[in-house]
Design a protein around this motif. Sequence first.
Motif, PDB file in Angstrom:
ATOM      1  N   LYS A 146      32.181  45.417  35.945  1.00 48.66           N
ATOM      2  CA  LYS A 146      33.640  45.359  36.030  1.00 48.66           C
ATOM      3  C   LYS A 146      34.251  46.742  36.314  1.00 48.66           C
ATOM      4  O   LYS A 146      35.113  47.221  35.560  1.00 48.66           O
ATOM      5  CB  LYS A 146      34.231  44.761  34.754  1.00 48.66           C
ATOM      6  CG  LYS A 146      33.774  43.335  34.490  1.00 48.66           C
ATOM      7  CD  LYS A 146      34.388  42.768  33.230  1.00 48.66           C
ATOM      8  CE  LYS A 146      33.927  41.339  33.000  1.00 48.66           C
ATOM      9  NZ  LYS A 146      34.505  40.762  31.754  1.00 48.66           N
ATOM     10  N   ILE A 172      38.095  45.784  44.272  1.00 46.18           N
ATOM     11  CA  ILE A 172      37.690  47.077  43.710  1.00 46.18           C
ATOM     12  C   ILE A 172      38.052  48.184  44.694  1.00 46.18           C
ATOM     13  O   ILE A 172      37.556  48.185  45.821  1.00 46.18           O
ATOM     14  CB  ILE A 172      36.171  47.125  43.443  1.00 46.18           C
ATOM     15  CG1 ILE A 172      35.724  45.917  42.620  1.00 46.18           C
ATOM     16  CG2 ILE A 172      35.796  48.424  42.726  1.00 46.18           C
ATOM     17  CD1 ILE A 172      34.207  45.787  42.526  1.00 46.18           C
ATOM     18  N   LYS A 197      44.170  52.724  39.407  1.00 46.05           N
ATOM     19  CA  LYS A 197      44.689  52.842  38.052  1.00 46.05           C
ATOM     20  C   LYS A 197      44.009  54.026  37.388  1.00 46.05           C
ATOM     21  O   LYS A 197      42.781  54.109  37.363  1.00 46.05           O
ATOM     22  CB  LYS A 197      44.427  51.564  37.254  1.00 46.05           C
ATOM     23  CG  LYS A 197      45.262  50.373  37.707  1.00 46.05           C
ATOM     24  CD  LYS A 197      44.995  49.157  36.840  1.00 46.05           C
ATOM     25  CE  LYS A 197      45.852  47.968  37.296  1.00 46.05           C
ATOM     26  NZ  LYS A 197      45.596  46.762  36.470  1.00 46.05           N
ATOM     27  N   ASP A 252      36.501  49.769  37.838  1.00 47.61           N
ATOM     28  CA  ASP A 252      37.866  49.905  38.349  1.00 47.61           C
ATOM     29  C   ASP A 252      37.920  50.838  39.555  1.00 47.61           C
ATOM     30  O   ASP A 252      38.985  51.041  40.132  1.00 47.61           O
ATOM     31  CB  ASP A 252      38.834  50.385  37.261  1.00 47.61           C
ATOM     32  CG  ASP A 252      38.285  51.514  36.411  1.00 47.61           C
ATOM     33  OD1 ASP A 252      37.333  52.181  36.860  1.00 47.61           O
ATOM     34  OD2 ASP A 252      38.798  51.722  35.302  1.00 47.61           O
TER      35      ASP A 252
END
Length: 354
Positions: free
Chosen positions: A117, A144, A52, A119
């Motif tokens: 967390k 991940i 992303k 990405d």
Amino acid sequence: MEMRWSGLILSLVLLLAVFSAGCVNNSTQTTSTATTSEITVKDFSGRNVTVKVPVQRAVVLSTSDLEIIQLLNASNQVVGIPKEAEFDALLSESIKNKTVVGSMLRITDWERVLALKPDLIIDLDLKKFYNVDELLNKSASYGIPVVLLREDRLGDVPKAVELLGKLFGKEREARAFDDYFNEQVNEVKAIASKIPSEDRKKVIMIQPIMGKFYLVNGNDVLAQAVRLVGADYMVNLTFRGYTPVRVPMDKEKIIANYRDADVVILLTSAITPYDQVEKLREEMLKDEAWQGIKAVKEGNVIVLRADLGKNSFLRWSPRLAVGIWVIGKAIYPNYYPDWNEKAKDFLKRFYDLS
């Protein structure tokens, strides 16, 4: 056994000193901060990775890639770093103050990673240094994505900048650096093309580490830079099908094998400071045995920096845009200009340093 131990020590040192986009997916989503989309890129290991973009929370495990990300003005999109980042003089405090999650390309604290967390995880595809498959499998289990880069070739620098520019939404910044880098390479090539064949130098590079001598091998990016500036690099060694970037060799063998070298370049390292290497140079010039090498006898022994300092440009990273000038001037002082103005411009333009 001694060779393996020497190789292990060298691996640690190199890591301290220490490499395109594909199709775009149609699915998009909107968040409170930015519009993101999923793209699939091919990383330097040949893997197709869906990410992303723009990446907002990256864990980056190599200092060279952190140097690229800072150059791209994407430091605020990094959340996790390796311990070695604290020693890199080009990295800002804003990067160095990020959460340390690993060392030597390895994640040592997965709990910290998961708490961040991320990405995306960015690492180097170096199976000789750590278990790459373990990283890929574990990160996949947590959902991940991982992008792997390599540091094999001089031309990998702009390619890595281009890829990371796409991932971090900094394509304009990436193009600006890539244009600059390619301009430096083309200028060097133009000078090299004018060097007469009778003036072409034979070169070896030695990196002293913990009392041992390590020859830079012909596949290393620094040897590539030597050839780029118009010289012949003499060291090209392979062992049972494996070609390491550094080869330990004792003094006697170096003298016997490379007595025709016109230039000997001594390199600093992350654990071998400039003054120690300069002391070695002075000892070599006075040593009758070392004078068996043409370069030593004629006084053509030069110390160059290959550490993590601000004014060190001989390591794989954007620094090589200046590093090729450093090597050119060292080998051909009458053909290449002083590189200090290049260094000042580079540091000010891309790292806000002078």
